[in-house]
Scaffold this motif. Structure first.
Motif, PDB file in Angstrom:
ATOM      1  N   LEU A 190       0.837  -1.204   0.000  1.00  0.00           N
ATOM      2  CA  LEU A 190       0.000   0.000   0.000  1.00  0.00           C
ATOM      3  C   LEU A 190       0.871   1.254   0.000  1.00  0.00           C
ATOM      4  O   LEU A 190       0.578   2.233  -0.698  1.00  0.00           O
ATOM      5  CB  LEU A 190      -0.931   0.004   1.205  1.00  0.00           C
ATOM      6  N   LEU A 208      -2.032  -7.061  -2.806  1.00  0.00           N
ATOM      7  CA  LEU A 208      -2.544  -6.255  -1.696  1.00  0.00           C
ATOM      8  C   LEU A 208      -4.015  -6.561  -1.439  1.00  0.00           C
ATOM      9  O   LEU A 208      -4.426  -6.841  -0.305  1.00  0.00           O
ATOM     10  CB  LEU A 208      -2.352  -4.769  -2.001  1.00  0.00           C
ATOM     11  N   ASN A 231      -1.440  -3.916  -6.796  1.00  0.00           N
ATOM     12  CA  ASN A 231      -2.787  -3.950  -6.228  1.00  0.00           C
ATOM     13  C   ASN A 231      -3.310  -5.376  -6.070  1.00  0.00           C
ATOM     14  O   ASN A 231      -4.066  -5.660  -5.134  1.00  0.00           O
ATOM     15  CB  ASN A 231      -3.737  -3.139  -7.123  1.00  0.00           C
ATOM     16  N   LEU A 242      -9.293   0.872  -1.877  1.00  0.00           N
ATOM     17  CA  LEU A 242      -7.842   0.964  -2.025  1.00  0.00           C
ATOM     18  C   LEU A 242      -7.451   2.092  -2.963  1.00  0.00           C
ATOM     19  O   LEU A 242      -6.491   2.832  -2.704  1.00  0.00           O
ATOM     20  CB  LEU A 242      -7.286  -0.368  -2.542  1.00  0.00           C
ATOM     21  N   SER A 281      -5.444   5.456  -1.733  1.00  0.00           N
ATOM     22  CA  SER A 281      -4.142   5.743  -2.334  1.00  0.00           C
ATOM     23  C   SER A 281      -4.117   7.138  -2.932  1.00  0.00           C
ATOM     24  O   SER A 281      -3.141   7.884  -2.778  1.00  0.00           O
ATOM     25  CB  SER A 281      -3.811   4.701  -3.413  1.00  0.00           C
TER      26      SER A 281
END
Length: 443
Positions: free
Chosen positions: A117, A333, A330, A362, A366
């Motif tokens: 992340l 994650l 991604n 996410l 971000s």
């Protein structure tokens, strides 16, 4: 730093537990392929901050630190693979579970999530720097869009990143199989090569023309505070060499998993050379004016059309590279978060609501973090001082000291103890120095 990937998309756990599962996967990978995959895992956004470490440390200490961390990374990987082959697991989390139970497995998963992340956010920060510039310490560095069209609301950092997130990132992260990204991944590797090649040529050209900056061989220390600031460079290089979450997936694709050790050593040598080359070339080009993200410095040009073209090509090539690497980071994650939070739920790829919710959360997080934190140095320091140092050194050392299979030698235990102690001390000093610096800057 590139992400861990799965063999069949999201419906396959990133961390399978049994070797029998691995035996069902065709082992066609070669040692040369493993070298390429490991090298790609190592070289990522971390390369952007390597030149800044030379500014902080000086050329000689930076070179020594790169070599030491590369050697420690090699030792920690050897520890991991030796205990893997002595047990029943084929994954990092599985090896930790054998040594420390469920808590060890969860610790690895959390660290992978923090590291990935953090890198996703760093990627967006770098892309924002390239497109819309940055103003570190009062100096103005224009982005490519601002140089081409002037400063407008639509090419501001927030709006430019929003456009990239919606029209580039979102379509790529909605793929449910990692294989769907194989073509974009191939392009991203080519773009990274373009960045490294042009940067090197520009530095050598400046050196031949007598325009290169004189590199500082040793750090400049004014007081005790500046001495402790040297430790803030350590987490940056640790993060640049953290690839341990990809060791098991790559290693068990080989016909002989034991071949992973020489493959890792070759990759570490290659990447150490590339890191130091980029560091010294960047320092020759920009000297002490170098930024934490070297791409910001490429808003300058030699006053010619060719110079402007080279600068813009360097910046855009790496920004595009990061856009295409982003969805690969991604995947693991999102899979790890799902596995940790919803271990008993149906497969992620089969549930649209959960899949889309995790994806959007996410992406939005971000984006907001990249807008709020405009300096990648802080992220590399934080990640390198916490999750990355755990994955690279503390966890492998702890596995050796725990020694559930009774295979650790006295030399192994001494090295593991030294590795853990050094990691804890340097990370603690780096974190304390960063906190002190932040408090001092606000007061």
């Amino acid at each position: 730093m590139a992400p861990a990937t799965t063999d069949a998309g999201l419906h396959v756990s990133l961390l399978p537990e049994l070797k029998t599962q691995e035996s069902q996967i065709p082992r066609r990978a070669s040692v040369s392929g493993a070298v390429f995959n490991v090298s790609t895992s190592i070289i990522g956004a971390g390369i952007m901050s390597i030149p800044a470490t030379l500014k902080v440390l000086g050329v000689v200490p930076a070179f020594v630190l790169i070599v030491i961390i590369a050697l420690l990374a090699d030792i920690s990987v050897e520890f991991l693979m030796r205990f893997t082959h002595s047990g029943e697991s084929t994954t990092y989390a599985g090896v930790m579970k054998e040594s420390f139970g469920r808590l060890g497995s969860v610790a690895v998963q959390i660290c992978v999530m923090i590291t990935n992340l953090g890198c996703l956010i760093v990627y967006l920060i770098i892309i924002g720097d390239v497109l819309s510039g940055n103003q570190p310490e009062g100096s103005v560095h224009l982005g490519v869009l601002q140089e081409w069209f002037g400063i407008h609301w639509w090419n501001s950092r927030a709006f430019a990143l929003l456009f990239i997130v919606v029209f580039v990132m979102l379509p790529l992260v909605l793929f449910r199989r990692v294989e769907s990204l194989r073509f974009s991944s191939a392009i991203s590797v080519l773009l990274a090569v373009v960045f490294v090649g042009i940067s090197s040529v520009m530095a050598i050209s400046a050196l031949l023309e007598g325009k290169a900056k004189s590199p500082r061989l040793l750090p400049h220390l004014d007081n005790n505070a500046s001495f402790f600031e040297l430790f803030t460079a350590v987490p940056v290089i640790v993060t640049a060499f953290t690839f341990h979450f990809n060791v098991h997936p790559i290693g068990f694709e080989l016909g002989k998993p034991s071949d992973m050790i020489p493959a890792v050593r070759i990759s570490l040598v290659l990447c150490a050379i590339i890191y130091f080359a980029i560091g010294i070339f960047g320092y020759l080009l920009f000297g002490d004016s170098i930024m934490a993200d070297i791409l910001i410095n490429f808003d300058k040009n030699s006053g010619t059309a060719i110079g402007l073209l080279l600068n813009d090509t360097v910046r855009l090539s790496y920004a595009l590279h990061l856009m295409l690497v982003f969805p690969l980071l991604n995947f693991p994650l999102r899979a790890n978060i799902n596995e940790l939070l919803f271990p008993k739920k149906p497969l992620l790829a089969t549930e649209n609501t959960r899949f889309l919710s995790l994806t959007f959360v996410l992406l939005v997080f971000s984006y907001l973090a990249a807008i709020a934190i405009p300096n990648i140095w802080y992220f590399f320091q934080f990640v390198g001082s916490t999750s990355a140092v755990c994955l690279a050194f503390i966890f492998p050392g702890a596995i050796v000291l725990r020694d559930v299979h009774g295979i650790s030698t006295t030399r192994d235990r001494i090295i593991a103890a030294i590795m853990i102690i050094m990691a804890v001390i340097t990370s603690s000093i780096a974190i304390s120095t960063n906190i002190y610096g932040l408090i001092g800057s606000k007061s």
